[in-house]
Design an enzyme around this catalytic site. Sequence first.
Site, PDB file in Angstrom:
ATOM      1  N   ASN A 209      36.549  24.058  34.941  1.00 18.32           N
ATOM      2  CA  ASN A 209      35.276  23.727  36.047  1.00 18.32           C
ATOM      3  C   ASN A 209      34.442  23.579  34.927  1.00 18.32           C
ATOM      4  O   ASN A 209      34.010  23.783  34.033  1.00 18.32           O
ATOM      5  CB  ASN A 209      35.470  24.780  37.186  1.00 18.32           C
ATOM      6  N   ASP A 275      41.358  29.052  40.814  1.00 18.35           N
ATOM      7  CA  ASP A 275      42.485  29.602  42.001  1.00 18.35           C
ATOM      8  C   ASP A 275      43.630  29.388  41.513  1.00 18.35           C
ATOM      9  O   ASP A 275      44.612  30.018  42.025  1.00 18.35           O
ATOM     10  CB  ASP A 275      41.675  29.210  43.338  1.00 18.35           C
ATOM     11  N   LYS A 285      53.490  18.403  24.186  1.00 17.48           N
ATOM     12  CA  LYS A 285      52.443  17.410  24.860  1.00 17.48           C
ATOM     13  C   LYS A 285      53.263  16.440  25.895  1.00 17.48           C
ATOM     14  O   LYS A 285      54.077  15.971  25.583  1.00 17.48           O
ATOM     15  CB  LYS A 285      51.675  16.518  23.484  1.00 17.48           C
ATOM     16  N   ASP A 303      43.547  36.772  42.864  1.00 15.32           N
ATOM     17  CA  ASP A 303      42.062  36.920  43.269  1.00 15.32           C
ATOM     18  C   ASP A 303      41.456  37.964  42.486  1.00 15.32           C
ATOM     19  O   ASP A 303      41.631  39.245  43.115  1.00 15.32           O
ATOM     20  CB  ASP A 303      41.785  37.092  44.751  1.00 15.32           C
ATOM     21  N   PHE A 322      30.257  36.510  43.165  1.00 10.86           N
ATOM     22  CA  PHE A 322      29.423  35.410  43.337  1.00 10.86           C
ATOM     23  C   PHE A 322      30.100  34.321  43.847  1.00 10.86           C
ATOM     24  O   PHE A 322      31.258  34.215  44.033  1.00 10.86           O
ATOM     25  CB  PHE A 322      28.813  35.066  41.734  1.00 10.86           C
ATOM     26  N   LYS A 336      33.039  35.637  52.589  1.00 11.97           N
ATOM     27  CA  LYS A 336      33.880  35.942  51.281  1.00 11.97           C
ATOM     28  C   LYS A 336      33.532  37.716  51.238  1.00 11.97           C
ATOM     29  O   LYS A 336      34.497  38.391  50.628  1.00 11.97           O
ATOM     30  CB  LYS A 336      33.302  35.218  50.148  1.00 11.97           C
ATOM     31  N   LYS A 340      36.808  39.809  50.668  1.00 13.79           N
ATOM     32  CA  LYS A 340      37.091  40.308  49.263  1.00 13.79           C
ATOM     33  C   LYS A 340      36.829  41.975  49.329  1.00 13.79           C
ATOM     34  O   LYS A 340      37.400  42.477  48.495  1.00 13.79           O
ATOM     35  CB  LYS A 340      36.415  39.592  48.245  1.00 13.79           C
TER      36      LYS A 340
HETATM   37  N1  CTP Z   1      37.225  35.314  42.230  1.00 15.46           N
HETATM   38  C1  CTP Z   1      38.141  36.006  41.569  1.00 15.46           C
HETATM   39  N2  CTP Z   1      39.587  35.300  41.303  1.00 15.46           N
HETATM   40  C2  CTP Z   1      39.797  33.925  41.659  1.00 15.46           C
HETATM   41  C3  CTP Z   1      38.839  33.474  42.604  1.00 15.46           C
HETATM   42  C4  CTP Z   1      37.405  34.092  42.549  1.00 15.46           C
HETATM   43  O1  CTP Z   1      37.750  37.019  41.154  1.00 15.46           O
HETATM   44  N3  CTP Z   1      41.087  33.879  41.796  1.00 15.46           N
HETATM   45  C5  CTP Z   1      35.687  35.542  42.335  1.00 15.46           C
HETATM   46  C6  CTP Z   1      34.629  34.939  41.550  1.00 15.46           C
HETATM   47  O2  CTP Z   1      34.454  35.557  40.324  1.00 15.46           O
HETATM   48  C7  CTP Z   1      33.446  35.159  42.392  1.00 15.46           C
HETATM   49  C8  CTP Z   1      34.236  35.360  43.766  1.00 15.46           C
HETATM   50  O3  CTP Z   1      35.547  35.486  43.448  1.00 15.46           O
HETATM   51  O4  CTP Z   1      32.886  36.554  42.230  1.00 15.46           O
HETATM   52  C9  CTP Z   1      34.009  34.033  44.748  1.00 15.46           C
HETATM   53  O5  CTP Z   1      34.583  32.913  44.035  1.00 15.46           O
HETATM   54  P1  CTP Z   1      34.921  31.527  44.621  1.00 15.46           P
HETATM   55  O6  CTP Z   1      35.610  30.396  43.890  1.00 15.46           O
HETATM   56  O7  CTP Z   1      33.631  31.100  45.412  1.00 15.46           O
HETATM   57  O8  CTP Z   1      35.752  32.189  46.003  1.00 15.46           O
HETATM   58  P2  CTP Z   1      37.263  31.614  46.264  1.00 15.46           P
HETATM   59  O9  CTP Z   1      37.820  32.924  47.036  1.00 15.46           O
HETATM   60  O10 CTP Z   1      37.978  31.202  45.300  1.00 15.46           O
HETATM   61  O11 CTP Z   1      36.898  30.763  47.330  1.00 15.46           O
HETATM   62  P3  CTP Z   1      36.946  29.014  47.431  1.00 15.46           P
HETATM   63  O12 CTP Z   1      38.234  28.687  48.469  1.00 15.46           O
HETATM   64  O13 CTP Z   1      35.519  28.659  48.035  1.00 15.46           O
HETATM   65  O14 CTP Z   1      37.365  28.870  46.131  1.00 15.46           O
END
Ligand code: CTP
Length: 403
Positions: A209, A275, A285, A303, A322, A336, A340
């Site tokens: 990303n 994610d 490859k 997560d 964040f 969130k 979380k």
């Molecule tokens: N995060 C994490 N592990 C993941 C995804 C996210 O620890 N697999 C953490 C990020 O480091 C951040 C927070 O979760 O501190 C929120 O990340 P974000 O991508 O906004 O959340 P998601 O739960 O992935 O939600 P979305 O569906 O918006 O992607």
Amino acid sequence: MPDGKNILVGITGGIAAYKICELIRMYKSSGANVKVVCTPNALNFVSILTLQTLSQNKVAFEQFEIGDFKPEHISYADEADVFVIAPATASTISKIANGIADNLLTSIAAAFNKPFVIAPAMNTNMWNNPFVQENLQKLAAQGYTIVPPESGFLACGTTGEGRLAALDKIFDTTVDILCGTKKFLSGKKIIVTAGGTVEDIDPVRFISNYSSGKTGCALADTAFRRGAETVLITTKNVQKPYKVVKVKSALEMQTALSEEFDDADYIFMSAAVADFRIKEFNPQKTKKTDSDTLTLELVKNPDILQYLCNKKTSSRPVIVGFCAETENLIENAKNKILKKGCDFIVANDVSRKDIGFSTDENEVYIINRNLDVKKVEKQSKLKIAEEIIKEVYEKSGNLCTHK
Ligand code: CTP
């Protein structure tokens, strides 16, 4: 942060002069006013236009110019709160130590009676020259702050002591002098994650990303400046004066965090964690076929934030998540933090072009578990980092009387 303070940057004629362009940017992002004075030789290495654009001020280098009634070296010396000479060559160091004022920079130095920061950079033999060392000691004995050079590869092709100190070190030294930075985080261990995770598809392709890791770096730099034992777990290549653990994928990041977790006081999860990862990494490859489509099967990554919040047993560590959103920022952020289980969430809007990914500025909202929202107005990522650390520190039960 040195808001409104006046920093005079003196650049002398060494190859490390090019690095000072970045130092000027760092000072400017911290809110300081920057003026630059160069020796004539410095201008062989950097251009006036570059320095002028970065400092947003006229660059001085001529000793006598027709202008104001007040001699230039006196007005520069009067205005500045600190004089940072970087890189400082053997010649300029020796001149200043002996009261020689034969160009504008050394004339200002002779008239300047406030704090100096001297960051030498030169060839190893010049650095070890006893006269240069004696002159440096003379300056140190008079209260000049010397930021010693590091060992490393030198422009002359050799490896040894003499390379300009890391810009972070020069910057932190300057901020400490200007602000008397209180080390209110000393004795605390702070972990910061930064950058976007990289999930390999095959040896040449990956999913990732746009996260630049700048916010995470600014948070870790701030924590370190405030005295914390700092660990930065990042997907980016960075060199820092504190512990850096380089990781690639979400799984590697989770392992690194688990290893550092037990004695941590604060965790700032600013990394953009993917994610999903590829279900089966192709060791070869992936070849194009006649088909017009290609299906990649993905599996969910853990997560990590939620996993850490579940692991947390007492009030320690304080965990900060964040979230980067493109719509319904506050509502999504509130959902969130509840889902979380972290102590705070810092939300920012990545649909805006002027802030967020790959820019130097940001505007964020800090939300606590009571769902109180605090807006931190648009400013440099460095200043945002200060605000986040201060808010989290204060609202997690500490009285922060820092400058
Ligand atoms: N995060 C994490 N592990 C993941 C995804 C996210 O620890 N697999 C953490 C990020 O480091 C951040 C927070 O979760 O501190 C929120 O990340 P974000 O991508 O906004 O959340 P998601 O739960 O992935 O939600 P979305 O569906 O918006 O992607």
